[in-house]
Design an enzyme around this catalytic site. Structure first.
Site, PDB file in Angstrom:
ATOM      1  N   HIS A  90       6.593  -1.519  -1.131  1.00  0.00           N
ATOM      2  CA  HIS A  90       5.879  -2.696  -0.624  1.00  0.00           C
ATOM      3  C   HIS A  90       6.319  -3.991  -1.325  1.00  0.00           C
ATOM      4  O   HIS A  90       6.629  -4.990  -0.687  1.00  0.00           O
ATOM      5  CB  HIS A  90       4.376  -2.545  -0.878  1.00  0.00           C
TER       6      HIS A  90
HETATM    7  C1  BDR Z   1       0.138  -2.573  -2.814  1.00  0.00           C
HETATM    8  O1  BDR Z   1      -0.845  -1.945  -3.634  1.00  0.00           O
HETATM    9  C2  BDR Z   1      -0.218  -1.310  -4.715  1.00  0.00           C
HETATM   10  O2  BDR Z   1      -0.430   0.056  -4.669  1.00  0.00           O
HETATM   11  C3  BDR Z   1       1.250  -1.628  -4.660  1.00  0.00           C
HETATM   12  O3  BDR Z   1       1.734  -2.012  -5.941  1.00  0.00           O
HETATM   13  C4  BDR Z   1       1.372  -2.737  -3.667  1.00  0.00           C
HETATM   14  O4  BDR Z   1       1.375  -4.004  -4.285  1.00  0.00           O
HETATM   15  C5  BDR Z   1       0.333  -1.759  -1.555  1.00  0.00           C
HETATM   16  O5  BDR Z   1      -0.846  -1.664  -0.838  1.00  0.00           O
END
Ligand code: BDR
Ligand code: CA
Length: 318
Positions: free
Chosen positions: A240
């Protein structure tokens, strides 16, 4: 000329890769980085940030930010996804760096920058909301905030059926940020779930065998098992936060629509939902470039190539 960026982060496995991508990319100059609680507590995310900066030889100021959401006391990290320590148990050497208070550091970096600054926020946006509240005039000088957060159409949530984790964790901060008026690019689950990265893509990196290869292989293994096991995607996972970094310097890696976005922060079932006004029903002016599609091939190649180059550079330096 490289783009001046500040990274606000909760490292965090995918955050670690995102910081590596930024460090490996000549298109950006990292002015500083600030830590926030999210994936795990600040007692881990702040030292993790310093350890990652040490590993990468990133000699930039670091900030220690919010220990909890603005108001909420009912949202907590999911220790399964990134591990209790935030890096899936991967041990980096302790750092001797001193972290400054994050909010004044954000203000100083923006004021002192010789060019407009983009903030790339890849955790809950508590630090950003505090910065806006405490230094509104300085915050207005920020050129753009690129966030990893939310969902618009295809995938709304991963923390709840309708909320993505970063927004879910501190929806009040996110609502304040969307309301502020600095242009926002929203890299949400619609695009990050289309741009999956697996070990086949990273084979060249892993073969390189240096410190980045070793760490990335270990931590993405944990992340895949914790967050993505049981899906039909082989071992591919959503990186992400790296997509948000990439979009900060290659905006056309995603396709966006300019739309009005607000955040549900009182809903019983939908708290943390990013509500995107596709049809213009609110009559509010658009405040966000919402990413709806991504050039997956370009992103995956970029990430793999840059991390492999970084690994080679660090091996040489060692
Ligand atoms: C986001 O939440 C965290 O788990 C990850 O680092 C990312 O920024 C994804 O939903
Ligand atoms: Ca993150």
């Amino acid at each position: 000329m490289p783009k001046n960026i500040i990274i606000d982060t909760d490292p965090g496995i995918d955050d670690a890769l995102a910081i590596m991508l930024a460090a490996a990319s000549p298109e950006v100059r990292i002015l500083g980085m600030t830590a926030v609680a999210g994936n795990t507590g600040l007692e881990h995310t702040a030292p993790n940030l310093a350890k990652i900066a040490d590993l990468l030889g990133l000699d930039v100021p670091l900030g220690r930010g919010a220990i909890r959401p603005l108001w909420r006391r009912d949202t907590v990290p999911d220790a399964n996804v990134h591990g209790a320590d935030g890096l899936g148990g991967y041990a980096l050497p302790d750092s001797q760096r001193t972290l400054e208070p994050a909010v004044p550091l954000l203000a100083r970096l923006v004021e002192e920058s010789d060019q407009p600054v983009t903030i790339v926020a890849i955790g809950p946006v508590t630090n950003i909301a505090l910065f806006i509240n405490e230094y509104p005039e300085t915050a207005r000088k920020v050129e753009r905030i690129v966030i990893m957060g939310g969902g618009a159409r295809d995938v709304l949530g991963n923390a709840t059926p309708t909320a993505e984790f970063n927004i879910y964790y501190d929806p009040d901060a996110a609502a304040a940020m969307f309301d502020f008026g600095v242009p926002i690019t929203m890299i949400g689950l619609d695009v990050t779930h289309k741009a999956l990265v697996g070990s086949a893509h990273l084979a060249g990196l892993y073969a390189s065998g240096g410190p980045i290869a070793t760490m990335v292989e270990a931590i993405t293994g944990h992340y895949g098992e914790a967050a993505y096991s049981g899906n039909d995607l082989d071992d591919a996972v959503a990186q992400h936060d790296s997509l948000a970094i990439a979009a900060a310097f290659l905006p056309d890696i995603v396709t966006t629509e300019h739309l009005f976005v607000d955040v549900e922060n009182v809903g019983r079932l939908t708290s943390g939902m990013t509500v995107v006004d596709f049809a213009g029903r609110t009559g509010n002016a658009p405040n966000c470039d919402v990413a709806l599609d991504v050039d997956t091939e370009r992103f995956v190649t970029l990430l793999a190539d840059r991390l492999t180059q970084l690994d080679a550079t660090l091996k040489e330096r060692a």
